[in-house]
Design an enzyme around this catalytic site. Structure first.
Site, PDB file in Angstrom:
ATOM      1  N   HIS B 157       0.888  -1.455  -0.248  1.00 39.46           N
ATOM      2  CA  HIS B 157      -0.055   0.109   0.112  1.00 39.46           C
ATOM      3  C   HIS B 157       0.888   1.218  -0.003  1.00 39.46           C
ATOM      4  O   HIS B 157       1.822   1.423   0.853  1.00 39.46           O
ATOM      5  CB  HIS B 157      -1.093   0.068   1.245  1.00 39.46           C
ATOM      6  CG  HIS B 157      -2.108  -1.110   1.221  1.00 39.46           C
ATOM      7  ND1 HIS B 157      -2.853  -1.009   0.266  1.00 39.46           N
ATOM      8  CD2 HIS B 157      -1.943  -2.295   1.909  1.00 39.46           C
ATOM      9  CE1 HIS B 157      -3.953  -2.188   0.484  1.00 39.46           C
ATOM     10  NE2 HIS B 157      -3.474  -2.813   1.372  1.00 39.46           N
ATOM     11  N   CYS B 199      -0.647   1.963  -5.283  1.00 42.53           N
ATOM     12  CA  CYS B 199      -1.442   3.242  -5.359  1.00 42.53           C
ATOM     13  C   CYS B 199      -0.373   4.250  -5.545  1.00 42.53           C
ATOM     14  O   CYS B 199       0.516   4.497  -5.011  1.00 42.53           O
ATOM     15  CB  CYS B 199      -2.355   3.603  -4.218  1.00 42.53           C
ATOM     16  SG  CYS B 199      -3.736   2.431  -4.116  1.00 42.53           S
TER      17      CYS B 199
END
Lengths: 521, 347
Positions: B157, B199
């Protein structure tokens, strides 16, 4: 009185927190850093190293000697790294006559050796000998014979290209790796040499080979000559049942077998990967030079390597090496061995000759291009030529010094960029000792003490490596400044705020002014 | 709906245009890589069952580089959680890239070098810079040199400028760039291919300043990287989109194939990925359309044919030093369990 007590309390808070606490906090959170010789480290850039080498020109007459010496001197003038200290003299009459009368060059070398000390590192003799078939003759000792002054250009070329190998020595300190540096192992304290005998089909063929003694005798004798450079550890092992599909194609030919199996060169690197899975050479801390002897099974023999142009390679042995990894020899059994007794006895002499040839390149001995007019006696034993060892010392000294300097500079730059790297006493000692060793090695090189310079440069290299790779350098790296504030502000702000505000009252009180304005109404 | 990354959009997303700079055309001879070995550092930074897909991501790349020839000794695999043996995994010891169980990326043998809480920013930076504690085994070290090509794959992440490790710490893009610069200064690589699937992934390579790095990311700053599909049998998303298409592409690459890096950059068009694949090539000297993919994903090493064996005429015999061979211990026998000799003597 109450006023007095209040002020006393306030003053004691100020005393503890600001006068004692602040310096204490400052002191205890300081990043510990030993003072380092930054100016010396930064000055390495301009410090270019030169190696002084001894060269003696011995000729029959004075004019030849000075002519040759002058030409050599002129040729080496623009070399940035090797400075020659040239001595010239005339051959003594007795030596002159013996040299001209002995039949064989090797006897002539012995004659020279009886007058001069040829075993000294970093020295070289250029000696005139009239009855010579070539312009220049060179063998394994630190002597080169030449016929007359007409050979001068060949002498210069041989000194530049073969004896001192200027381009390779310069390449050792260059920014990007040259071809020799791409092949040879990087500097280190020592190497493991592991001979793996790969035997894929032990059920079908018996291989009779004393690998332990072979590596001891051949490789051992070779590395003994290089003991001034490194510590070597020799090991041997057998790897059974290592199946590798060469994807070879059968080709009919006129040989005893009636066919051979062609394996393409671009398939060979996969064998290295396959070998790496099994050789387990990662068990040691030191870098490993892999030597693998692949005993080709009878149903795939003889295996022949084809190059990228689909041509059979022209070599008495099927062998290849991989830079910084090691070498592989494919040993083909003979039809007789496969047919009759099913015992394969590989020719140790040929195989070890190939391994030595590979080892030389992997350790940094490069074979120079042949020069017209020069006869270079081919190697007939495992021992490297004496002047090759000298040159290897020069290459490795330069390489280690350059590497140590770059490491220290990189570290200095890093310390400037990141402020919370701790340099403890041990790292500081390593850095200081590396800096000292670099300077000493540089001096020794200039004086021409090659072996001492090598040892010192090795110490410098190892110290610099230890300093850079020290795990404690990362100790505080993950406590960045923003996280510091995240801790200090909630801890200190609520306490410091009233203390700082009370300073004003304290000052007023000391000056004897009223602290509180009396209410007027 | 796609499972998007946890929202880390605290910071403003910079809507700056992403510029690619193309270097001058380089002569043909410089197009060939002069690396002598290949290494791979594959990192999955996130824990917990709902991050199953990150383990599937990293194992997809692991499977491919291993198949293409990088030996386990030159792959550093960091996985922060053990999904294959998680009690919630209905099919133990398997991790699939697809709900239809097409490829079991867990395979037969996975050599994990750093696992669980060993996957930390500190260990990762120590690994890259080589500053490992002295008792670290050789298999947990990145023993690269100036001739090494390194593939670095990160998944987990991320946000704008950081990648989260283990729910407790982050590595920032600056820290990563500094670590790579230290590697370059120490001559620990020839070329690096940096691949990241998180991301806002492209924010991680924007701070790089060391030469010879080719970088690609699954999404640009301001975009999420999305997962591919959910496996209702295990109840979580199974793989990320970008890595799913990368694996699909790599499955068709063979050790001797001539596929190039620019083909690799086109594996996941926006229609498939939904996010835009970012590429940074200004630090890289070669033209990616002429760089074979096996320069980073495989282990194609230079092979030099030896044609000049030394014809040894003097057979050497080394003086034997004091024998330091391991002594074979004399075999000992057990005494008979019942003392028959005593019985015989009394009879």
């Amino acid at each position: 009185m109450i006023e007095y007590n209040r002020m006393l309390a306030s003053a004691s808070f100020v005393g503890v927190l600001i006068i004692i606490g602040l310096p204490l906090w400052w002191k205890t959170t300081e990043v510990y850093r030993v003072s380092l010789p930054y100016d010396k480290i930064n000055s390495f850039d301009s410090l270019s190293h030169t190696i002084t080498a001894e060269l003696t020109v011995l000729a029959n007459d004075d004019t030849t000697a000075s002519e040759i010496a002058n030409l050599i001197e002129k040729a080496f003038q623009d070399s940035t790294i090797i400075k020659l200290r040239i001595h010239k003299s005339i051959l003594s009459h007795s030596l002159h006559t013996t040299l001209d009368s002995v039949a064989d060059e090797h006897e002539a070398v012995e004659e020279v050796a009886s007058h001069f000390d040829l075993s000294r590192h970093n020295s070289f003799y250029v000696v005139q000998r009239k009855p010579l078939f070539q312009d220049v003759w060179l063998a394994g000792e630190r002597v080169m014979f030449f016929r007359d002054s007409k050979a001068s250009s060949t002498i210069v070329e041989a000194l530049k290209g073969i004896i001192y190998q200027l381009s390779v020595v310069e390449g050792a300190s260059s920014e990007s790796a040259d071809i020799a540096r791409q092949i040879r192992f990087p500097p280190g304290a020592g190497y493991h040499v592991v001979l793996s005998v790969v035997h894929p089909r032990p059920d079908a063929l018996k291989v009779d080979l004393d690998a332990g003694n072979a590596i001891e005798d051949y490789i051992g004798s070779f590395v003994d000559e290089l003991s001034v450079l490194y510590n070597f550890t020799l090991k041997s092992q057998w790897l059974h049942l290592l199946n590798f599909d060469f994807q070879s194609t059968e080709i009919k030919d006129e040989s005893e077998w009636g066919h051979h199996f062609a394996v393409r060169q671009d398939r060979l690197h996969l064998l290295l990967t396959k070998l790496e899975e099994r050789t387990a050479t990662h068990v040691s801390e030191l870098p490993t030079i892999n030597l693998a002897l692949y005993a080709v099974p009878c149903d795939k023999a003889p295996l022949v390597i084809y190059d990228e142009y689909d041509q059979k390679i022209s070599s008495p042995v099927q062998a290849f090496m991989s830079p910084k990894w090691g070498g592989v020899v494919l040993a083909n059994p003979s039809p007789k061995e496969c047919a009759a007794d099913q015992i394969f006895r590989p020719d140790v002499r040929v195989i070890m000759g190939t391994f030595i040839s590979q080892l030389r390149k992997l350790l940094g001995i490069t074979d120079a291009e042949p020069i017209k007019g020069l006869y270079l006696e081919p190697l007939r034993s495992v021992k490297p030529r004496q002047w090759e060892i000298d040159n290897l010392l020069r290459i490795k000294t330069t390489e280690q010094l350059t590497s140590a300097e770059r490491t220290l500079q990189s570290l200095a730059q890093l310390l400037g960029e990141i402020s919370n790297i701790v340099i403890n006493d041990e790292v500081g000692a390593s850095i200081n000792s590396a800096v000292e060793s670099i300077q000493r090695a540089s001096d020794l090189m200039r004086e021409g003490q090659l072996v001492n310079a090598y040892k010192t440069s090795q110490n410098a290299f190892l110290d610099a490596e230890t300093a850079f790779m020290e795990p404690s350098l990362l100790a505080l790296l993950y406590f960045p400044d923003d996280q510091k504030y995240a801790i200090y502000i909630p801890l200190f702000l609520p306490i410091m705020f009233p203390v700082v505000l009370s300073l004003k009252n304290l000052l007023l009180w000391f000056r004897g002014k009223p602290i509180h304005k009396e209410k007027t109404d | 709906m796609y499972f998007s990354c946890k929202l880390y959009h605290v910071l403003l997303t910079v809507a700056g245009s992403f510029s690619l700079s193309y270097g001058l055309e380089i002569p043909k001879e410089f197009q060939n890589s002069n690396h002598s070995n290949n290494w791979a550092v594959l990192v999955d930074t996130s824990r917990f069952w709902f991050n199953y897909r990150h383990v599937a991501n990293v194992l997809s790349i692991y499977r491919s580089v291993k198949r293409l020839g990088i030996p386990d000794s030159q792959i550093i695999l960091m996985i922060s959680d053990d999904m294959a043996c998680n009690p919630r995994n209905p099919r133990p010891a398997t991790i699939f890239n697809n709900a239809h169980e097409q490829i079991n990326v867990y395979g037969d043998d996975v050599e994990v070098d750093y696992r669980g809480y060993e996957v930390s920013v500190e260990n990762f930076v120590r690994l890259l810079t080589g500053r490992v504690p002295p008792d670290t085994p050789r298999s947990k070290r990145l023993l690269t040199d100036e001739g090494s090509n390194i593939l670095i794959y990160l998944t987990g992440h991320g946000g704008d400028g950081f990648l989260k490790f283990q729910d407790s710490e982050e590595i920032t893009s600056q820290e990563l760039a500094d670590a790579l610069e230290q590697m370059w200064q120490k001559r620990r690589y020839n070329e690096i291919f940096f691949l990241i699937d998180t991301c806002q992934a492209s924010s991680m390579y924007e701070k790089f300043y060391s030469p010879n790095i080719l970088a690609t990311a699954s999404s640009l700053v301001g975009e999420d990287s999305l997962s591919h599909h959910v496996d209702s049998a295990i109840g979580v998303y199974i793989i990320d989109r970008y890595t799913y298409y990368v694996l699909e592409f790599l499955e068709n690459v063979h050790p001797n194939s001539k596929r190039t890096m620019s083909e690799f950059f086109a594996v996941c068009p926006k229609s498939a990925c939904i996010s835009t694949v970012g590429v940074r090539r200004d630090l890289f000297k070669r033209d990616p359309s002429k760089v074979p993919i096996t320069d980073f994903f495989g282990s194609v090493r230079k092979v030099i044919i030896t044609t000049d064996p030394i014809d040894i005429l003097e057979i050497p015999k080394r003086k034997r030093k004091a024998e330091n061979k391991t002594k074979v211990i004399e075999k000992r026998e057990y005494l008979p369990q019942f003392p028959m000799h005593l019985v015989q003597s009394t009879v």
